[in-house]
Every structure is written in C-alpha cells, then in structure tokens.
Design an enzyme around this catalytic site. Structure first.
Site, PDB file in Angstrom:
ATOM      1  N   PHE A  14       0.831  -1.214   0.000  1.00 55.44           N
ATOM      2  CA  PHE A  14       0.000   0.000   0.000  1.00 55.44           C
ATOM      3  C   PHE A  14       0.867   1.265   0.000  1.00 55.44           C
ATOM      4  CE2 PHE A  14      -1.960   2.677   3.568  1.00 55.44           C
ATOM      5  CZ  PHE A  14      -2.528   3.591   2.693  1.00 55.44           C
ATOM      6  N   ASP A  35       7.870  -9.742  -1.291  1.00 52.91           N
ATOM      7  CA  ASP A  35       7.494 -11.167  -1.391  1.00 52.91           C
ATOM      8  C   ASP A  35       6.033 -11.336  -1.808  1.00 52.91           C
ATOM      9  OD1 ASP A  35       6.037 -10.591   0.879  1.00 52.91           O
ATOM     10  OD2 ASP A  35       6.922 -12.166   2.118  1.00 52.91           O
ATOM     11  N   ASP A  56      12.277 -12.332  -0.356  1.00 54.55           N
ATOM     12  CA  ASP A  56      12.028 -12.122   1.071  1.00 54.55           C
ATOM     13  C   ASP A  56      13.112 -11.212   1.639  1.00 54.55           C
ATOM     14  OD1 ASP A  56      11.890 -12.511   3.957  1.00 54.55           O
ATOM     15  OD2 ASP A  56      10.590 -14.222   3.499  1.00 54.55           O
ATOM     16  N   TYR A 144       4.211  -6.130  17.616  1.00 51.78           N
ATOM     17  CA  TYR A 144       4.512  -5.368  16.389  1.00 51.78           C
ATOM     18  C   TYR A 144       5.332  -4.130  16.736  1.00 51.78           C
ATOM     19  CZ  TYR A 144       3.449  -1.947  12.647  1.00 51.78           C
ATOM     20  OH  TYR A 144       3.523  -0.978  11.679  1.00 51.78           O
ATOM     21  N   LYS A 148       9.259  -3.171  15.845  1.00 51.25           N
ATOM     22  CA  LYS A 148       9.619  -1.939  15.116  1.00 51.25           C
ATOM     23  C   LYS A 148      10.616  -1.109  15.925  1.00 51.25           C
ATOM     24  CE  LYS A 148       7.365  -1.824  11.175  1.00 51.25           C
ATOM     25  NZ  LYS A 148       7.995  -1.530   9.881  1.00 51.25           N
ATOM     26  N   ASN A 173      -1.426   6.982  11.490  1.00 54.07           N
ATOM     27  CA  ASN A 173      -2.357   6.073  10.794  1.00 54.07           C
ATOM     28  C   ASN A 173      -2.518   6.479   9.336  1.00 54.07           C
ATOM     29  OD1 ASN A 173      -2.938   5.644  13.721  1.00 54.07           O
ATOM     30  ND2 ASN A 173      -4.257   4.107  12.804  1.00 54.07           N
ATOM     31  N   ILE A 204     -17.261  -0.445  14.695  1.00 53.13           N
ATOM     32  CA  ILE A 204     -16.275   0.308  15.480  1.00 53.13           C
ATOM     33  C   ILE A 204     -15.900  -0.539  16.700  1.00 53.13           C
ATOM     34  CG2 ILE A 204     -16.053   2.272  17.056  1.00 53.13           C
ATOM     35  CD1 ILE A 204     -17.179   4.056  14.991  1.00 53.13           C
ATOM     36  N   ARG A 212      -6.843   9.043  16.748  1.00 55.01           N
ATOM     37  CA  ARG A 212      -5.727   8.700  15.874  1.00 55.01           C
ATOM     38  C   ARG A 212      -5.375   9.944  15.059  1.00 55.01           C
ATOM     39  NH1 ARG A 212      -6.087   5.077  18.836  1.00 55.01           N
ATOM     40  NH2 ARG A 212      -6.372   2.857  18.454  1.00 55.01           N
ATOM     41  N   GLY A 273      -4.162  -4.757  22.347  1.00 51.49           N
ATOM     42  CA  GLY A 273      -3.041  -4.009  21.778  1.00 51.49           C
ATOM     43  C   GLY A 273      -3.446  -2.662  21.204  1.00 51.49           C
TER      44      GLY A 273
HETATM   45  P1  NAD Z   1       1.537  -3.466   3.292  1.00 46.39           P
HETATM   46  O1  NAD Z   1       1.269  -4.803   3.920  1.00 46.39           O
HETATM   47  O2  NAD Z   1       0.685  -3.028   2.183  1.00 46.39           O
HETATM   48  O3  NAD Z   1       3.056  -3.358   2.850  1.00 46.39           O
HETATM   49  C1  NAD Z   1       4.057  -4.204   3.293  1.00 46.39           C
HETATM   50  C2  NAD Z   1       4.722  -4.821   2.077  1.00 46.39           C
HETATM   51  O4  NAD Z   1       5.806  -5.642   2.514  1.00 46.39           O
HETATM   52  C3  NAD Z   1       3.775  -5.717   1.275  1.00 46.39           C
HETATM   53  O5  NAD Z   1       3.876  -5.409  -0.096  1.00 46.39           O
HETATM   54  C4  NAD Z   1       4.263  -7.122   1.570  1.00 46.39           C
HETATM   55  O6  NAD Z   1       4.013  -8.011   0.496  1.00 46.39           O
HETATM   56  C5  NAD Z   1       5.736  -6.880   1.828  1.00 46.39           C
HETATM   57  N1  NAD Z   1       6.346  -7.881   2.703  1.00 46.39           N
HETATM   58  C6  NAD Z   1       5.869  -8.396   3.859  1.00 46.39           C
HETATM   59  N2  NAD Z   1       6.728  -9.290   4.366  1.00 46.39           N
HETATM   60  C7  NAD Z   1       7.793  -9.337   3.514  1.00 46.39           C
HETATM   61  C8  NAD Z   1       8.997 -10.072   3.484  1.00 46.39           C
HETATM   62  N3  NAD Z   1       9.297 -10.966   4.454  1.00 46.39           N
HETATM   63  N4  NAD Z   1       9.854  -9.859   2.466  1.00 46.39           N
HETATM   64  C9  NAD Z   1       9.558  -8.964   1.466  1.00 46.39           C
HETATM   65  N5  NAD Z   1       8.427  -8.246   1.440  1.00 46.39           N
HETATM   66  C10 NAD Z   1       7.551  -8.429   2.455  1.00 46.39           C
HETATM   67  O7  NAD Z   1       1.480  -2.425   4.514  1.00 46.39           O
HETATM   68  P2  NAD Z   1       1.689  -0.850   4.532  1.00 46.39           P
HETATM   69  O8  NAD Z   1       0.587  -0.316   5.347  1.00 46.39           O
HETATM   70  O9  NAD Z   1       1.940  -0.324   3.171  1.00 46.39           O
HETATM   71  O10 NAD Z   1       3.005  -0.715   5.409  1.00 46.39           O
HETATM   72  C11 NAD Z   1       4.271  -0.315   4.868  1.00 46.39           C
HETATM   73  C12 NAD Z   1       5.203   0.032   6.018  1.00 46.39           C
HETATM   74  O11 NAD Z   1       4.669   1.138   6.756  1.00 46.39           O
HETATM   75  C13 NAD Z   1       5.385  -1.100   7.031  1.00 46.39           C
HETATM   76  O12 NAD Z   1       6.734  -1.124   7.434  1.00 46.39           O
HETATM   77  C14 NAD Z   1       4.493  -0.691   8.181  1.00 46.39           C
HETATM   78  O13 NAD Z   1       4.929  -1.223   9.416  1.00 46.39           O
HETATM   79  C15 NAD Z   1       4.638   0.821   8.131  1.00 46.39           C
HETATM   80  N6  NAD Z   1       3.530   1.538   8.757  1.00 46.39           N
HETATM   81  C16 NAD Z   1       2.287   1.504   8.192  1.00 46.39           C
HETATM   82  C17 NAD Z   1       1.268   2.227   8.806  1.00 46.39           C
HETATM   83  C18 NAD Z   1      -0.127   2.259   8.228  1.00 46.39           C
HETATM   84  O14 NAD Z   1      -0.977   2.966   8.796  1.00 46.39           O
HETATM   85  N7  NAD Z   1      -0.442   1.561   7.142  1.00 46.39           N
HETATM   86  C19 NAD Z   1       1.519   2.930   9.988  1.00 46.39           C
HETATM   87  C20 NAD Z   1       2.786   2.897  10.534  1.00 46.39           C
HETATM   88  C21 NAD Z   1       3.801   2.219   9.900  1.00 46.39           C
END
Ligand code: NAD
Length: 318
Positions: A14, A35, A56, A144, A148, A173, A204, A212, A273
C-alpha cells in the site's frame, strides 16, 4: 537525480507503491523487492518503469542483489497488523526486526548510504504525553511495536557507527488508495469504505472515542522522498503525521459524508493491543526534512473513496 537508483522493500504494498510513484516522479529509478505476501504487482500499475524483484527481505543474498547500485533504500517491507502480532509475535519479530537488520546489512555491504526506515507511532504505547513528540519515551504495547522499536534501534546503531545514514520515520495512521480492506485486521478507513460500498454498517471496536492521527499515503510517500533527498539529515526518529487528532467516530462521519449516507455503525469489543489515544507533534520532520503533510482529511477521504469506487470487485453502491 536522473540516474539514481532507489530500492524500495515492500514497494508492492500500500504505502510502498505510493513511495515508488513519488520517487519516479522525482526522477529516480526504482527497484522494488517484495514477497507479495500482502502486496501485489497490480499496485505498481501507476509506477511505470519500476522494476519488481520477488523475494524475502530476510534473505540477505536476495536483498544484496536488489540493493546493488542503489544510492538509497526505502525500507517498508513488514508485517503490519497489531492484533496479528499479538497472535504471532515470533513471526513479527522475524520479519520486522530481523528483516530490517538484514536489509541494513545488505545496504552496508553494497555501499548504499541512505536508509529510510518505516516505523510506527505504535512504539509510543499508551498513556504517554499527547500529542507525542519524538522525545516521548517508547513503551510498546504490542509485539509489532516492540519489533519496530528493535528495528529502529538497529538503524540508529548503524548510523552511530557510520556504517550508513539512517533516517527513521514513525508513521501515524496512514490511509489512501490501495489500502487493503480484505485482511482479517483491516485498518479503519478501508474497512469503513468496504462496509458502505456493500450496504452494511461499519464496525467500530471500543467506544469510537479513541483518537488517531490519519495521514494520507501520498503525504507519507513525500516524507520518504524528503528523507531520501535531504542533504545530511539527523537520523530522527521523525513523526510523519497530519498533526490533527481525530476520533474514530469523526473518521466514520467523514467517510459517511463522502458517500452521502448516515454515519451509522455497529459496535464490537476493543481489540488487544489497540491504543486509547494517539496524536502527533509533527513539527520536527518539517524543521529537519522539509516535510509537511498537506492533504486534509476530507480531501484524502474523498480521493480514497473515489479510488475504491473504481476498483474492480468492490463495485457495490452504498
Ligand atoms: P503493506 O502490507 O501493504 O506493505 C508491506 C509490504 O511488505 C507488502 O507489499 C508485503 O508483500 C511486503 N512484505 C511483507 N513481508 C515481507 C517479506 N518478508 N519480504 C519482502 N516483502 C515483504 O502495509 P503498509 O501499510 O503499506 O506498510 C508499509 C510500512 O509502513 C510497514 O513497514 C508498516 O509497518 C509501516 N507503517 C504503516 C502504517 C499504516 O498505517 N499503514 C503505519 C505505521 C507504519
């Protein structure tokens, strides 16, 4: 900048796919390592020219090969669900902490200097000062967030020992086009949109008065670009947020307004959590990285709803 290569781990996800678009728009070449566990090649449809390598992030040789020739890594690959990490803490540690260490080591060996890590506001935990500034103590509630925080610590240690130049971004968020509504623990915005599109009442969890900071994905992508391009930024961490505190009920009202329907919903118990209050002081990123979120909630929700309406498979009317 024309010939500079950027590796984006998790770039088919995303937020990563928005980062890919932002970097391409700024003249970078983009290689994605993913992956495809939650991401997809389809997410990169608007990122023409991005190269997708399936692999990966815990596979050092694979990440090294992907990082070769790059001058920057945007590290987003992760498992991202708070409740998911409560059920599966070891797997979360493996991907989010060990995966980050592996990406750092790959970058170091391949001589990549800039390493931008995606962390989370969840590291602040519950009950700390609000709005949270970066100097607030970290007190992770979920595995989680703990993973991080460990990943952040590795990044900063690589910086202090001059192995590379880390920049740690703590997103609040994030919402926007391409966020998945179909995962077991979908985030609030896509879950609300999907419910309205299917003619159901959204759910909800808890009172709805939990707060948030909702920040648009395009803004988070810009924060990554700023962190990649800033001349010699301090490593952070930096809050990446809109700077607006919003209750989940207010969010639901904004989504309902975009559909032109009443903001009716069902309640379910609070999830393990989940935090009661989360708000951000976002000024440090502006001072040090030149980044400021510019998309208002109504505008961001409207763009997101518009994208979902066009999405094949989610074509129901509210
Ligand atoms: P997402 O799940 O869409 O993106 C994560 C991507 O990593 C996916 O494309 C997934 O296929 C890939 N992935 C997962 N495990 C993997 C592995 N072992 N090897 C290679 N690729 C792998 O989620 P997102 O919301 O786009 O999150 C992206 C980053 O932002 C993450 O690090 C997440 O912790 C961080 N984040 C997101 C939010 C949010 O609100 N969405 C908030 C804080 C932090």
């Amino acid at each position: 900048m024309a010939d500079k290569l950027c590796l984006i781990t998790g770039g088919a996800g995303f937020i990563g796919s928005h980062a890919a678009e932002a970097m391409l728009a700024r003249g970078w070449r983009v290689r994605v390592l993913d992956d495809l566990s939650t991401g997809s090649a389809a997410n990169l449809a608007s990122a023409a020219g991005a190269e997708l390598v399936r692999g990966d992030v815990r596979d050092l040789m694979k990440v090294r090969a992907a990082a070769r020739g790059a001058s920057c890594v945007l590290h987003l690959a992760a498992k991202t669900s708070v409740p998911g990490s409560v059920s599966n803490p070891i797997e979360y540690h493996d991907v989010d902490a060990t995966g980050t260490l592996t990406a750092l080591e790959a970058a170091r060996i391949e001589g990549v200097r800039r390493f931008v890590m995606s962390s989370t506001c969840a590291v602040y935990g519950d009950g700390g000062p609000q709005p949270a500034g970066e100097s607030a103590p970290a007190a992770p509630v979920s595995p989680y967030a703990a993973a991080k925080l460990a990943a952040e610590t590795y990044c900063l240690s690589f910086g202090r020992s001059r192995m590379l130049e880390p920049v740690v971004l703590r997103y609040f968020n994030v919402y926007g086009p391409r966020q998945r509504p179909d995962l077991p623990y979908a985030a609030a915005v896509p879950a609300f949109i999907k419910a309205f599109m299917e003619g159901r009442r959204p759910v909800i969890f808890g009172s709805g008065l939990q707060t948030r900071d909702f920040v648009y994905a395009g803004d988070v992508a810009l924060a990554n670009a700023c962190a990649a391009e800033a001349p010699a930024p301090p490593p952070g961490p930096y809050n990446i947020a809109s700077g607006r505190e919003c209750t989940v009920l207010n969010l639901l009202e904004a989504v309902a307004a975009a559909f032109g329907v009443p903001a009716e919903f069902d309640r379910a118990p609070q999830r393990p959590g989940d935090l009661e209050r989360s708000s951000a002081d976002a000024r440090l990123a502006e001072r040090s990285l030149g980044f400021r979120a510019s998309t208002g909630l109504a505008e961001g929700i409207s763009k997101t709803v518009e994208w979902f309406r066009r999405r094949p498979g989610l074509t129901g009317r509210p």
